[in-house]
Design a protein around this motif. Structure first.
Motif, PDB file in Angstrom:
ATOM      1  N   SER A  91      -4.166  -5.510   3.423  1.00 41.50           N
ATOM      2  CA  SER A  91      -3.811  -5.374   2.001  1.00 41.50           C
ATOM      3  C   SER A  91      -2.768  -4.286   1.770  1.00 41.50           C
ATOM      4  O   SER A  91      -1.844  -4.464   0.980  1.00 41.50           O
ATOM      5  CB  SER A  91      -5.058  -5.072   1.170  1.00 41.50           C
ATOM      6  OG  SER A  91      -5.950  -6.165   1.224  1.00 41.50           O
ATOM      7  N   TRP A  94       0.789  -5.344   3.247  1.00 50.46           N
ATOM      8  CA  TRP A  94       1.587  -6.343   2.511  1.00 50.46           C
ATOM      9  C   TRP A  94       2.503  -5.660   1.487  1.00 50.46           C
ATOM     10  O   TRP A  94       3.411  -6.283   0.948  1.00 50.46           O
ATOM     11  CB  TRP A  94       0.680  -7.366   1.804  1.00 50.46           C
ATOM     12  CG  TRP A  94       0.203  -8.463   2.710  1.00 50.46           C
ATOM     13  CD1 TRP A  94      -0.042  -8.367   4.052  1.00 50.46           C
ATOM     14  CD2 TRP A  94      -0.083  -9.818   2.354  1.00 50.46           C
ATOM     15  NE1 TRP A  94      -0.484  -9.575   4.544  1.00 50.46           N
ATOM     16  CE2 TRP A  94      -0.519 -10.485   3.520  1.00 50.46           C
ATOM     17  CE3 TRP A  94      -0.042 -10.544   1.158  1.00 50.46           C
ATOM     18  CZ2 TRP A  94      -0.892 -11.832   3.528  1.00 50.46           C
ATOM     19  CZ3 TRP A  94      -0.422 -11.881   1.163  1.00 50.46           C
ATOM     20  CH2 TRP A  94      -0.833 -12.518   2.341  1.00 50.46           C
ATOM     21  N   ALA A  95       2.266  -4.375   1.227  1.00 47.71           N
ATOM     22  CA  ALA A  95       3.122  -3.652   0.273  1.00 47.71           C
ATOM     23  C   ALA A  95       4.347  -3.047   0.967  1.00 47.71           C
ATOM     24  O   ALA A  95       5.189  -2.437   0.310  1.00 47.71           O
ATOM     25  CB  ALA A  95       2.314  -2.567  -0.419  1.00 47.71           C
ATOM     26  N   PHE A 101       3.602  -2.482  -4.472  1.00 46.95           N
ATOM     27  CA  PHE A 101       2.560  -3.467  -4.759  1.00 46.95           C
ATOM     28  C   PHE A 101       3.046  -4.584  -5.672  1.00 46.95           C
ATOM     29  O   PHE A 101       2.397  -5.624  -5.751  1.00 46.95           O
ATOM     30  CB  PHE A 101       1.271  -2.787  -5.244  1.00 46.95           C
ATOM     31  CG  PHE A 101       0.516  -2.229  -4.070  1.00 46.95           C
ATOM     32  CD1 PHE A 101      -0.266  -3.050  -3.288  1.00 46.95           C
ATOM     33  CD2 PHE A 101       0.658  -0.902  -3.717  1.00 46.95           C
ATOM     34  CE1 PHE A 101      -0.915  -2.574  -2.164  1.00 46.95           C
ATOM     35  CE2 PHE A 101       0.008  -0.404  -2.593  1.00 46.95           C
ATOM     36  CZ  PHE A 101      -0.782  -1.239  -1.815  1.00 46.95           C
ATOM     37  N   ALA A 104       3.763  -6.864  -2.931  1.00 50.14           N
ATOM     38  CA  ALA A 104       2.530  -7.394  -2.330  1.00 50.14           C
ATOM     39  C   ALA A 104       1.925  -8.466  -3.239  1.00 50.14           C
ATOM     40  O   ALA A 104       1.503  -9.527  -2.759  1.00 50.14           O
ATOM     41  CB  ALA A 104       1.538  -6.259  -2.098  1.00 50.14           C
ATOM     42  N   TYR A 158      -3.473  -3.976  -6.163  1.00 53.97           N
ATOM     43  CA  TYR A 158      -3.466  -5.331  -6.700  1.00 53.97           C
ATOM     44  C   TYR A 158      -4.160  -5.432  -8.064  1.00 53.97           C
ATOM     45  O   TYR A 158      -4.372  -6.540  -8.569  1.00 53.97           O
ATOM     46  CB  TYR A 158      -4.169  -6.281  -5.712  1.00 53.97           C
ATOM     47  CG  TYR A 158      -3.486  -6.376  -4.361  1.00 53.97           C
ATOM     48  CD1 TYR A 158      -2.551  -7.377  -4.096  1.00 53.97           C
ATOM     49  CD2 TYR A 158      -3.769  -5.466  -3.342  1.00 53.97           C
ATOM     50  CE1 TYR A 158      -1.918  -7.467  -2.859  1.00 53.97           C
ATOM     51  CE2 TYR A 158      -3.152  -5.551  -2.097  1.00 53.97           C
ATOM     52  CZ  TYR A 158      -2.236  -6.547  -1.865  1.00 53.97           C
ATOM     53  OH  TYR A 158      -1.623  -6.627  -0.647  1.00 53.97           O
TER      54      TYR A 158
END
Ligand code: IMP
Length: 200
Positions: A91, A94-95, A101, A104, A158
């Motif tokens: 998680s 992915w940024a 973010f 992401a 997120y």
């Protein structure tokens, strides 16, 4: 019932400011001096395990080894059902290196495409480590659906695309106190309190 926590000080080992602040707030109800990884300049270990539990325990052990104090570490992430649980352990990654973010969340949205299954959950594993090597580890979840476009400026990561079940606002829009009551971290924290922080 886990090992009772009777130490005067506790290090919150997270290097993610959003998470560290939320954990410190949850601990504020207890008569414990809370120190942060930043206060102690703790190194950030590489997350080499392949489960949330493995990584939380790895971070707790590394922080105890570096500080000599009891430490509370967390590993968490967003798991999207239609993406077979991704981004999951990845998680944060992915940024990208800029910890972006928006990027992401856009990647999650692109991978979902027009898939009608937008179910997702956040996972938080908290691991409390003592200097003698003992660990108490607990896990919490919160379920919801993903919205697009993202909504709200609150929270972190997120949060703006996560609509928790039973609510009409995303984690990015909800009052901070509400997120602090229903989040995956709050659920895990309550389990830790039951296991280690009950008056005896
Ligand atoms: P790690 O636990 O440091 O590996 O990072 C987990 C990543 O999961 C964070 O960087 C966030 O992107 C995401 N995450 C964990 N908890 C939350 C939350 O409460 N809201 C939004 N994103 C979260």
């Amino acid at each position: 019932m886990g090992r009772p926590f009777r130490e005067p000080r506790l290090v919150v080992a997270s290097h993610n400011t959003g998470k560290a602040v939320e954990i410190a707030e949850l601990l504020a109800a207890f008569p414990i001096e809370v120190l942060s990884a930043a206060d102690l300049d703790l190194p950030e270990p590489e997350e080499t395990e392949d489960t949330f539990v493995g990584n939380a325990e790895l971070k707790a052990r590394a922080a105890v080894a570096a500080s000599g104090l009891p430490c509370l570490a967390d590993d968490s992430g967003l798991s999207v059902a239609a993406l077979d649980g991704a981004p999951g352990l990845y998680s944060a990654r992915w940024a990208g290196p800029e910890r972006d973010f928006s990027l992401a969340m856009k990647t999650v949205q692109e991978q979902l495409g027009d898939n009608p299954d937008r179910r997702a959950h956040f996972v938080s594993v908290l691991s409390l480590g003592w200097p003698d090597g003992h660990l108490e580890t607990v896990e919490g979840h919160v379920w919801g659906t993903l919205v697009w476009p993202p909504r709200g400026q609150g929270g972190f990561g997120y949060d703006p695309m996560f609509l928790p079940d039973g609510h009409e606002q995303t984690f990015g829009e909800l009052d901070h106190a509400v997120k602090q009551r229903i989040s995956h971290r709050a659920v895990a924290f309550r389990k830790l309190i039951d296991a280690c922080f009950q008056a005896d």
